[in-house]
Design a protein around this motif. Structure first.
Motif, short mmCIF file in Angstrom:
data_model
loop_
_atom_site.label_atom_id
_atom_site.label_comp_id
_atom_site.label_asym_id
_atom_site.label_seq_id
_atom_site.Cartn_x
_atom_site.Cartn_y
_atom_site.Cartn_z
N THR A 88 13.30 -105.22 45.38
CA THR A 88 14.76 -105.36 45.42
C THR A 88 15.25 -106.04 46.69
O THR A 88 16.30 -106.66 46.69
N ARG A 89 14.49 -105.94 47.76
CA ARG A 89 14.87 -106.58 49.03
C ARG A 89 14.09 -107.88 49.28
O ARG A 89 14.36 -108.58 50.24
N LYS A 90 13.09 -108.12 48.46
CA LYS A 90 12.24 -109.31 48.58
C LYS A 90 11.63 -109.44 49.96
O LYS A 90 11.60 -110.51 50.56
N GLU A 91 11.15 -108.29 50.48
CA GLU A 91 10.50 -108.28 51.80
C GLU A 91 9.62 -107.04 51.92
O GLU A 91 9.75 -106.10 51.13
N ASP A 92 8.74 -107.05 52.89
CA ASP A 92 7.93 -105.88 53.18
C ASP A 92 8.74 -104.88 53.99
O ASP A 92 9.62 -105.26 54.76
N ALA A 93 8.41 -103.60 53.80
CA ALA A 93 9.06 -102.55 54.59
C ALA A 93 8.00 -101.51 54.91
O ALA A 93 7.10 -101.25 54.09
N SER A 94 8.10 -100.91 56.07
CA SER A 94 7.13 -99.87 56.46
C SER A 94 7.50 -98.56 55.76
O SER A 94 8.64 -98.33 55.36
N LEU A 95 6.50 -97.69 55.63
CA LEU A 95 6.75 -96.37 55.07
C LEU A 95 7.77 -95.64 55.93
O LEU A 95 8.64 -94.94 55.42
#
Length: 97
Positions: free
Chosen positions: A59-66
Motif C-alpha cells: 500500500t505504501r510501495k516501500e519497505d518498512a521495518s517491523l
C-alpha cells in the motif's frame, strides 16, 4: 515479514477499509478475526530478530521495518481509544478509567 502471505479477513482488496470491514460479520466472527490477527502478529514479532527487519508494504510501495509497523499499529490503537471512550461514556455514563 518473512514472506508470510497474510489473508485479509473480509475482502481481498488492498484497501484497508474494505479488507477489515466486519460490518457483515457477527460479533463473535469479528472478535475471532481480531484474535487470529493478534496471534499472527505475535508470532511474527517473536520470530523477528531484530525489529529492524524489513518487508515490502504494497500500500505504501516501500519497505518498512517491523519496528515502524509496530509503532503504526500502536498509534492506530491509541488514536481510536479516545473516540471509543466517548462512546462508552455515552452508553453507560461512566467517565475515566
Amino acid at each position: 515479514m518473512g514472506g508470510a502471505d497474510v489473508p485479509r479477513l473480509w475482502s481481498e482488496t488492498h484497501g484497508f477499509q474494505a479488507a477489515y470491514d466486519a460490518s457483515g460479520a457477527t460479533r463473535a466472527q469479528a472478535f475471532a478475526g481480531w484474535e487470529a490477527d493478534v496471534g499472527r502478529s505475535r508470532a511474527v514479532e517473536t520470530a523477528a530478530e531484530p525489529l529492524d527487519v524489513t518487508a515490502y508494504v504494497a500500500t505504501r510501495k516501500e519497505d518498512a521495518s517491523l519496528r515502524t509497523l509496530m509503532l503504526r499499529v500502536i498509534h492506530d490503537y491509541a488514536r481510536q481509544n479516545g473516540p471509543a471512550d466517548f462512546l462508552r461514556d455515552a452508553v453507560d455514563g461512566t467517565t475515566g478509567t
